[in-house]
Design a protein around this motif. Structure first.
Motif, mmCIF file in Angstrom:
data_model
loop_
_atom_site.group_PDB
_atom_site.id
_atom_site.type_symbol
_atom_site.label_atom_id
_atom_site.label_comp_id
_atom_site.label_asym_id
_atom_site.label_seq_id
_atom_site.Cartn_x
_atom_site.Cartn_y
_atom_site.Cartn_z
ATOM 1 N N SER A 1 -8.882 7.572 -1.341
ATOM 2 C CA SER A 1 -8.827 6.108 -1.342
ATOM 3 C C SER A 1 -9.893 5.524 -2.268
ATOM 4 O O SER A 1 -9.670 4.485 -2.912
ATOM 5 N N GLU B 1 -14.690 6.419 4.724
ATOM 6 C CA GLU B 1 -13.872 6.318 3.522
ATOM 7 C C GLU B 1 -13.536 7.694 2.989
ATOM 8 O O GLU B 1 -14.401 8.578 2.893
ATOM 9 N N SER C 1 0.826 -1.212 0.000
ATOM 10 C CA SER C 1 0.000 0.000 0.000
ATOM 11 C C SER C 1 0.856 1.256 0.000
ATOM 12 O O SER C 1 0.446 2.289 -0.533
ATOM 13 N N LYS D 1 -9.171 2.928 -5.446
ATOM 14 C CA LYS D 1 -9.890 1.658 -5.634
ATOM 15 C C LYS D 1 -10.522 1.591 -7.017
ATOM 16 O O LYS D 1 -10.469 0.552 -7.694
ATOM 17 N N THR E 1 0.472 4.825 -2.711
ATOM 18 C CA THR E 1 -0.118 5.994 -2.063
ATOM 19 C C THR E 1 0.857 7.149 -2.123
ATOM 20 O O THR E 1 2.070 6.961 -2.042
#
Length: 523
Positions: A360, A356, A309, A364, A313
């Motif tokens: 992000s 959320e 991750s 996705k 990011t």
């Protein structure tokens, strides 16, 4: 003492003010302060009798004097820059005022003086202040190339073949006829060896050039992003083979079917038989999911991207989605390739929750789009890109990602045969007592994961050493020979280790995994 203390405080304050003025650009004021500090230290040195302390203050005085000289040099440079030596004149006036003249063959007219010496260069022409000089070309060096495993192996072979001892010739001595005969016999062999070496080097250099030419040059992307993802290509061999993983035959078969067989039988894997584009490994922690991924990187000879991750990011808006797209474009370029995402639930959890974040959610969405577009962009079955994911929380994964990961296999706790195989693998470098029956030990380890069994074996192999060094001093421990410490592992060692190491997976967790697999499993 009070007078000296006051003078030292003044020296510190004046030095601080001098440095602050120099940092702020007031070089003239800083020079005055520096000059005063130097004089104060000089007066202080006269009153100090201790030679050690006097030497330290002399070092301080030298440092302050060096700073003072730098400030003076900066002040002189600024004064030179302030002097305006440029003479104002209209642009192009000199060009208009000089009439055109016919060229002549008189060398005195060419050079404005006597004939020029051909060995002496003429002085450079005076530069027009109104005309800017041409820009200096800068050489842009490409970034260092990151090669794959195959390219590295070829390079190591070239290094090994070229690393041969060289013989130095002795100069200044009379030639020996015997040695000349021997050299004559050896010379043709040397030439043949050199020719073979040169052929091998040229062939391997051509292969390396082909590998270097096949380098991803993404248009529209920052070079820093490409280099960051190239660092995640596994270069070193993880050295984990299928035989190092006990049991898990179904998982091994499926991974071989998804990655290896399409490269061996490209004509068969077409149409409805296309390779699987996504495999999700589900199971409790410590059952060998990451080990299977390492075995894929070792055995399957594909370009292996180990992604986490943190790789995908970024703190800049929109860059995370760009990284995801760039990752899949690089994987298609270096195909056949495998993208391994460990703990994928942290990267692509269920969408629509209140906590959320927008960023992000965009990541996705981009990941789902890229995974759905893999097969459409690679028509050649030999150029496959497979996404291999692992998670301990399959119920937190987004539904759309679950659909794209077409094969969802369960990595369970090892059975009795698997536990026995794990014990043999972990204890292959350790001596075992003849009374130890690994089948009985495997029966007692029911409910333990692979990582738990490894911990038990490690703990049991150290029990004899712990008993041996109990109550000894450090110097006595260092003098112990290795033979007294390397004792066979006994049944008592395993019992003590199992009493200390408990299993890490509960019955409730296993029920949750079985319930999820009964509902969403695809093996």
């Amino acid at each position: 003492m009070t007078v000296m203390a006051v003078s030292i405080n003044e020296i510190c304050e004046n030095t601080k003010l001098a440095r602050e003025m120099a940092l702020m650009g007031n070089y003239e004021t800083a020079g005055v302060y520096y000059q005063g500090v130097v004089q104060q230290i000089h007066k202080l040195l006269i009153s100090i009798a201790d030679p050690t302390r006097k030497g330290k203050w002399q070092l301080v005085q030298q440092q302050i004097a060096q700073e003072y000289e730098q400030v003076k040099a900066t002040t002189n440079t600024l004064q030179l820059l302030r002097v305006d030596t440029h003479v104002d004149r209209p642009i192009g006036l000199a060009l208009r005022s000089t009439p055109f003249e016919e060229p002549t063959r008189d060398p005195t007219a060419w050079f404005g003086g006597p004939p020029r010496d051909p060995d002496v260069w003429p002085p450079p022409p005076a530069r027009d202040p109104d005309v800017w000089p041409p820009p200096t070309p800068v050489e842009h060096k490409p970034a260092p190339h990151i090669k794959t495993v195959r390219c590295q192996a070829r390079k190591n072979d070239t290094v090994k073949s070229s690393a041969r001892p060289q013989r130095t010739a002795n100069t200044g001595k009379k030639p020996d006829p015997k040695s000349n005969k021997k050299d004559d016999k050896l010379k043709p062999v040397k030439k043949e060896d050199k020719k073979e070496d040169n052929k091998e080097k040229s062939d391997k250099e051509k292969e390396e050039i082909e590998e270097e030419e096949r380098r991803f040059e993404g248009s529209g992307y920052d070079r820093d992003l490409i280099e960051m993802l190239e660092r995640d290509i596994v270069q070193k061999n993880p050295n984990i083979h299928w035989d190092d993983i006990a049991d898990l035959r179904e998982a091994k078969r499926l991974l071989e079917e998804a990655v290896v067989l399409p490269m061996w039988m490209p004509d068969f894997f077409k149409g409805i038989r296309r390779p699987w584009k996504g495999v999700l490994m589900v199971g409790p922690p410590g059952t060998g999911k990451t080990m299977l991924a390492k075995a894929v990187a070792t055995e399957c000879c594909t370009t292996f991207f180990n992604v986490s991750s943190s790789t995908l990011t970024s703190k800049y808006r929109g860059e995370s989605e760009k990284l995801v797209r760039l990752l899949f474009e690089m994987a298609r370029f270096y195909a056949p390739s495998t993208i391994f995402i460990d703990e994928i639930d942290s990267l692509c959890s269920r969408r629509g929750s209140e906590s959320e974040h927008e960023a992000s959610r965009r990541v996705k969405s981009e990941l789902l789009v890229q995974m759905d577009g893999i097969s459409s962009n690679s028509e050649d079955p030999g150029k496959i890109v497979m996404v291999l994911a692992a998670t301990n929380f399959p119920w937190d994964i987004d539904e759309a990602l679950r659909r794209r990961l077409e094969k969802r296999i369960y990595i369970p706790l090892p059975n009795s045969d698997g536990r026995e195989a794990l014990l043999r693998i972990n204890l292959r470098e350790v001596k075992l007592d003849p009374d130890v029956d690994l089948k009985d030990v495997a029966m007692k380890l029911k409910g333990y994961s692979g990582a738990d069994i490894t911990n038990v074996c490690r703990d049991a192999s150290m029990m004899s050493m712990r008993r041996k060094i109990a109550g000894l001093r450090p110097d006595q421990i260092k003098q112990l020979p290795k033979e007294e410490l390397d004792l066979p592992v006994t049944v008592q060692d395993f019992e003590e280790a199992m009493a200390k190491c408990n299993k890490s997976v509960s019955k409730e967790d296993l029920d949750k995994y079985e319930k999820w697999m009964n509902e969403f499993g695809s093996t």
